[in-house]
Design a protein around this motif. Structure first.
Motif, PDB file in Angstrom:
ATOM      1  N   LEU A 204       0.468  -1.469  -0.292  1.00 57.94           N
ATOM      2  CA  LEU A 204      -0.200   0.095  -0.154  1.00 57.94           C
ATOM      3  C   LEU A 204       0.997   1.133   0.021  1.00 57.94           C
ATOM      4  O   LEU A 204       0.295   2.096  -0.675  1.00 57.94           O
ATOM      5  CB  LEU A 204      -0.377   0.021   1.051  1.00 57.94           C
ATOM      6  CG  LEU A 204      -2.127   0.720   1.266  1.00 57.94           C
ATOM      7  CD1 LEU A 204      -2.386   0.970  -0.297  1.00 57.94           C
ATOM      8  CD2 LEU A 204      -2.696   1.046   2.805  1.00 57.94           C
ATOM      9  N   ALA A 205       1.987   1.176   0.755  1.00 55.32           N
ATOM     10  CA  ALA A 205       2.813   2.460   0.712  1.00 55.32           C
ATOM     11  C   ALA A 205       3.230   2.719  -0.609  1.00 55.32           C
ATOM     12  O   ALA A 205       3.897   3.709  -1.052  1.00 55.32           O
ATOM     13  CB  ALA A 205       4.056   2.822   1.245  1.00 55.32           C
ATOM     14  N   ARG A 206       3.612   1.916  -1.531  1.00 51.46           N
ATOM     15  CA  ARG A 206       3.892   1.235  -2.345  1.00 51.46           C
ATOM     16  C   ARG A 206       2.729   2.793  -3.615  1.00 51.46           C
ATOM     17  O   ARG A 206       3.302   3.491  -4.947  1.00 51.46           O
ATOM     18  CB  ARG A 206       4.113   1.140  -3.628  1.00 51.46           C
ATOM     19  CG  ARG A 206       5.860   0.434  -3.235  1.00 51.46           C
ATOM     20  CD  ARG A 206       5.706  -0.863  -3.050  1.00 51.46           C
ATOM     21  NE  ARG A 206       8.075  -1.660  -3.035  1.00 51.46           N
ATOM     22  CZ  ARG A 206       7.568  -1.618  -2.165  1.00 51.46           C
ATOM     23  NH1 ARG A 206       6.958  -2.283  -1.480  1.00 51.46           N
ATOM     24  NH2 ARG A 206       9.302  -1.948  -1.575  1.00 51.46           N
ATOM     25  N   THR A 207       1.365   2.001  -3.763  1.00 49.32           N
ATOM     26  CA  THR A 207       0.863   2.837  -4.235  1.00 49.32           C
ATOM     27  C   THR A 207       0.803   4.535  -3.578  1.00 49.32           C
ATOM     28  O   THR A 207      -0.057   4.995  -4.546  1.00 49.32           O
ATOM     29  CB  THR A 207      -0.690   1.950  -3.622  1.00 49.32           C
ATOM     30  OG1 THR A 207      -0.644   0.820  -4.069  1.00 49.32           O
ATOM     31  CG2 THR A 207      -1.603   2.775  -4.447  1.00 49.32           C
ATOM     32  N   VAL A 208       0.535   4.767  -2.619  1.00 47.64           N
ATOM     33  CA  VAL A 208       0.383   5.726  -1.605  1.00 47.64           C
ATOM     34  C   VAL A 208       1.287   7.019  -2.540  1.00 47.64           C
ATOM     35  O   VAL A 208       1.546   7.748  -3.809  1.00 47.64           O
ATOM     36  CB  VAL A 208       0.135   5.436  -0.433  1.00 47.64           C
ATOM     37  CG1 VAL A 208       0.514   7.361   0.135  1.00 47.64           C
ATOM     38  CG2 VAL A 208      -0.934   4.851  -0.233  1.00 47.64           C
ATOM     39  N   ALA A 209       2.528   6.034  -2.292  1.00 50.72           N
ATOM     40  CA  ALA A 209       3.872   6.733  -3.483  1.00 50.72           C
ATOM     41  C   ALA A 209       3.961   7.586  -4.819  1.00 50.72           C
ATOM     42  O   ALA A 209       3.742   8.591  -4.605  1.00 50.72           O
ATOM     43  CB  ALA A 209       5.018   6.184  -2.731  1.00 50.72           C
ATOM     44  N   LYS A 210       3.047   6.531  -5.011  1.00 51.01           N
ATOM     45  CA  LYS A 210       2.929   6.530  -6.617  1.00 51.01           C
ATOM     46  C   LYS A 210       1.420   7.933  -6.975  1.00 51.01           C
ATOM     47  O   LYS A 210       1.665   8.563  -7.839  1.00 51.01           O
ATOM     48  CB  LYS A 210       2.597   5.109  -7.099  1.00 51.01           C
ATOM     49  CG  LYS A 210       3.449   4.480  -7.453  1.00 51.01           C
ATOM     50  CD  LYS A 210       3.208   2.486  -8.504  1.00 51.01           C
ATOM     51  CE  LYS A 210       4.335   2.604  -8.276  1.00 51.01           C
ATOM     52  NZ  LYS A 210       3.692   0.778  -8.344  1.00 51.01           N
ATOM     53  N   THR A 211       1.068   7.765  -5.848  1.00 46.92           N
ATOM     54  CA  THR A 211      -0.506   8.509  -5.960  1.00 46.92           C
ATOM     55  C   THR A 211       0.123  10.073  -5.962  1.00 46.92           C
ATOM     56  O   THR A 211       0.106  10.885  -6.484  1.00 46.92           O
ATOM     57  CB  THR A 211      -1.696   8.550  -4.649  1.00 46.92           C
ATOM     58  OG1 THR A 211      -1.787   6.854  -4.781  1.00 46.92           O
ATOM     59  CG2 THR A 211      -2.191   8.837  -5.138  1.00 46.92           C
ATOM     60  N   TRP A 305     -10.485   9.052   0.622  1.00 44.36           N
ATOM     61  CA  TRP A 305      -9.475   8.468  -0.291  1.00 44.36           C
ATOM     62  C   TRP A 305      -8.949   7.131   0.343  1.00 44.36           C
ATOM     63  O   TRP A 305      -9.007   5.755   0.154  1.00 44.36           O
ATOM     64  CB  TRP A 305      -9.167   8.752  -1.416  1.00 44.36           C
ATOM     65  CG  TRP A 305      -8.721   8.494  -2.477  1.00 44.36           C
ATOM     66  CD1 TRP A 305      -8.658   7.630  -3.662  1.00 44.36           C
ATOM     67  CD2 TRP A 305      -6.794   7.597  -3.122  1.00 44.36           C
ATOM     68  NE1 TRP A 305      -7.745   6.584  -4.408  1.00 44.36           N
ATOM     69  CE2 TRP A 305      -6.734   6.551  -3.631  1.00 44.36           C
ATOM     70  CE3 TRP A 305      -5.692   7.355  -1.249  1.00 44.36           C
ATOM     71  CZ2 TRP A 305      -5.414   6.064  -3.861  1.00 44.36           C
ATOM     72  CZ3 TRP A 305      -4.671   7.029  -1.949  1.00 44.36           C
ATOM     73  CH2 TRP A 305      -4.692   6.819  -3.262  1.00 44.36           C
ATOM     74  N   LEU A 306      -7.942   7.718   0.746  1.00 46.37           N
ATOM     75  CA  LEU A 306      -7.019   6.617   2.018  1.00 46.37           C
ATOM     76  C   LEU A 306      -7.638   5.788   2.197  1.00 46.37           C
ATOM     77  O   LEU A 306      -7.243   3.896   2.662  1.00 46.37           O
ATOM     78  CB  LEU A 306      -6.274   6.373   2.998  1.00 46.37           C
ATOM     79  CG  LEU A 306      -5.268   5.911   3.628  1.00 46.37           C
ATOM     80  CD1 LEU A 306      -3.934   5.385   1.959  1.00 46.37           C
ATOM     81  CD2 LEU A 306      -3.842   7.063   4.339  1.00 46.37           C
ATOM     82  N   TYR A 307      -8.614   6.327   3.126  1.00 47.55           N
ATOM     83  CA  TYR A 307      -9.706   4.669   4.567  1.00 47.55           C
ATOM     84  C   TYR A 307     -10.339   3.568   2.582  1.00 47.55           C
ATOM     85  O   TYR A 307      -9.913   2.599   3.275  1.00 47.55           O
ATOM     86  CB  TYR A 307     -11.107   5.620   4.521  1.00 47.55           C
ATOM     87  CG  TYR A 307     -12.126   4.989   5.179  1.00 47.55           C
ATOM     88  CD1 TYR A 307     -11.656   4.310   6.609  1.00 47.55           C
ATOM     89  CD2 TYR A 307     -13.335   4.822   5.380  1.00 47.55           C
ATOM     90  CE1 TYR A 307     -13.073   3.405   6.686  1.00 47.55           C
ATOM     91  CE2 TYR A 307     -14.368   3.730   5.314  1.00 47.55           C
ATOM     92  CZ  TYR A 307     -13.561   2.827   6.231  1.00 47.55           C
ATOM     93  OH  TYR A 307     -15.395   2.493   7.422  1.00 47.55           O
ATOM     94  N   ALA A 308     -10.404   3.991   1.788  1.00 45.02           N
ATOM     95  CA  ALA A 308     -11.441   2.846   0.792  1.00 45.02           C
ATOM     96  C   ALA A 308     -10.170   2.279   0.765  1.00 45.02           C
ATOM     97  O   ALA A 308     -10.515   0.954   0.226  1.00 45.02           O
ATOM     98  CB  ALA A 308     -12.037   3.821  -0.150  1.00 45.02           C
ATOM     99  N   ARG A 309      -9.234   2.521   0.386  1.00 48.05           N
ATOM    100  CA  ARG A 309      -8.131   1.268   0.258  1.00 48.05           C
ATOM    101  C   ARG A 309      -7.155   0.935   1.053  1.00 48.05           C
ATOM    102  O   ARG A 309      -7.549  -0.420   0.933  1.00 48.05           O
ATOM    103  CB  ARG A 309      -6.280   2.568   0.040  1.00 48.05           C
ATOM    104  CG  ARG A 309      -7.052   3.696  -1.402  1.00 48.05           C
ATOM    105  CD  ARG A 309      -6.824   3.030  -2.948  1.00 48.05           C
ATOM    106  NE  ARG A 309      -8.181   2.412  -3.217  1.00 48.05           N
ATOM    107  CZ  ARG A 309      -9.666   3.946  -3.590  1.00 48.05           C
ATOM    108  NH1 ARG A 309      -9.288   4.795  -3.116  1.00 48.05           N
ATOM    109  NH2 ARG A 309     -10.830   3.437  -3.793  1.00 48.05           N
TER     110      ARG A 309
END
Length: 491
Positions: A204-211, A305-309
């Protein structure tokens, strides 16, 4: 112009060598075999000796003597100004001292990490004592009769003085203390519950970093004891850490480091390996990491948005809805660790360190008394006692690395971030709707266009003033904090 071209080619080679030295530091904290510590210390010392020799090379002085900045464009004049500053400062520090500091701080990192793991400040104290001794010596050489701490601070925030920062921090403290007291008297919102797989946290951290716009093709995300960012241009690496009981530690450490990394990745490519090819100061750098982490990352819009992820990744979080999640992200609670502190209390952690390290460099406090001084100050500021050294004087890596003068730039960065956030909101009125959809493009583009692309072209305060239209002050940060936490805690 020939002298300028020769100087710039020399500087680009020096800049490339400095990036290689930085990669050794990254490897030491992320991948180096544990038995390689002494060898790495020798390697770092040799690299620093080579860099110091280049920064003090007599040819640099000869080129500077014949270059007329009036013949250059704004970028060329800024490059010459930065080179002259580095040349003058480097010549004040003896080569053997620069090499000794590099060797010692490389070894000190390993000693600190072991002492932290063992909760044994006494095991680290002799090494720290030597670091302080050499930093006092370096500061005295740089100060040339002036204030020693200011000379060290100038490495991280050019042009700033401890007196100026003390005045700003003095204006911060009363409203922060009052807000902290008011919030802690209110009922606490529910916290996140459960155990969170640490590999899933990294996913998830990688997803957030790209976001947030971090370009993985020019970077990478790893784990380390203390999260950090390393490198520049096309090789900017970040680290985070995980805790099975606290995924916010991983996610928000990642967002924080992405703010640093995005700054480095966004600097104009034509500046690569030049004095303009990196963030202009640690205060401006910290403004990027803090606005990414807090004003954007902890906003009501983005946390929805983060809550859904998070629920997709981990299932039930023990929270009723996105509003409860937002409150959990922003809980104000007693804690020991600066990097895990909420926005209300974070700067109080920094001010403690700022005062202690000034006293250390001035000789008003000695290393043997540091743990007691830390514990006494913490109790006075936060109202409860430090339980162990890893939650107190051993929690930060900075002093082992000799980074005296670095800590105050964290709070200065928060002040800058408050100013930038106010201007961002004015220029992007539909920001919340975009962030709620996980679209951070407008926010990060505004920061890239108004701050990040310029690298070292402008002086630190000038960068913020150009982006915001006004000189930076603490007022926007305090207004933001009081409005945000006043709403969350129904003050």
């Amino acid at each position: 112009m020939s002298a300028f071209q020769d100087l710039m080619q020399f500087e680009r080679d020096t800049g490339a060598l400095a990036q290689v030295a930085g990669r050794l530091g990254w490897d030491q904290e992320v991948m180096m075999p544990p038995g390689a510590g002494e060898q790495r210390a020798d390697e770092m010392a040799v690299m620093e000796a080579m860099l110091h020799a280049r920064r003090t090379d007599p040819r640099v002085g000869e080129w500077l003597a014949v270059i007329d900045p009036g013949d250059l464009d704004d970028e060329g004049a800024a490059m010459v100004r930065q080179i002259r500053r580095t040349y003058d400062r480097s010549r004040r520090v003896p080569a053997d001292l620069a090499s000794a500091l590099a060797r010692l701080t490389s070894r000190a990192h390993r000693v600190w990490a072991e002492a932290r793991a063992d909760d044994d400040f006494a095991a680290f104290a002799p090494t720290l004592r030597e670091v302080v001794r050499l930093k006092r010596e370096e500061g005295a050489a740089l100060a040339d009769g002036g204030d020693v701490y200011d000379a060290l601070l100038d490495d991280y925030e050019p042009g700033a003085t401890a007196a100026q920062l003390s005045e700003m921090f003095g204006a911060l403290r009363p409203r922060l203390v009052a807000l902290r007291q008011a919030v802690l008297e209110r009922p606490q919102p529910p916290a996140l519950q459960g155990t969170f797989d640490e590999q899933a946290q990294m996913t998830l951290a990688r997803t957030v970093a790209k976001t947030f716009g971090y370009e993985m093709a020019r970077g990478r995300l790893d784990k380390s004891v203390h999260p950090f960012t390393s490198g520049g241009a096309d090789d900017v690496r970040i680290t985070t850490r995980t805790d099975a009981l606290d995924p916010f530690n991983c996610l928000y450490s990642t967002i924080h480091e992405v703010g640093h990394a995005a700054y480095e990745q966004a600097v104009r490519r034509s500046y690569r390996f030049t004095p303009l090819g990196q963030g202009v100061s640690m205060g401006v750098h910290e403004s990027q990491s803090r606005i990414y982490e807090n004003q954007i990352g902890r906003s009501r819009a983005f946390t929805s948005w983060l809550y859904a992820r998070m629920t997709e990744q981990f299932g039930d979080l023990g929270l009723a809805d996105a509003d409860a999640f937002y409150a959990a992200v922003n809980r104000v609670k007693n804690g020991y660790i600066r990097t895990e502190a909420d926005e209300v209390q974070y700067n109080l952690h920094v001010l403690l360190r700022f005062d202690l390290e000034r006293a250390l460099i001035a000789g008003a406090l000695e290393v043997d008394d540091l743990e007691d001084a830390w514990n006494e100050r913490f109790l006075a500021d936060f109202g409860f006692a430090v339980d162990k050294p890893s939650d107190g004087v051993l929690q930060d890596v900075h002093w082992s690395a000799g980074l005296f003068g670095y800590f105050p730039t964290y709070s200065l960065g928060n002040v800058y971030a408050g100013c930038l956030h106010k201007a961002l909101r004015s220029d992007v009125p539909d920001l919340d709707a975009q962030m709620a959809a996980g679209d951070l493009g407008a926010a990060t583009a505004w920061l890239r266009d108004n701050v990040q692309q310029f690298g070292g072209l402008f002086a630190p305060r000038e960068v913020i003033q150009r982006a915001c239209g006004d000189a930076p002050t603490e007022a926007p940060l305090l207004d933001y904090l009081e409005a945000k936490f006043g709403t969350i805690y129904s003050l």
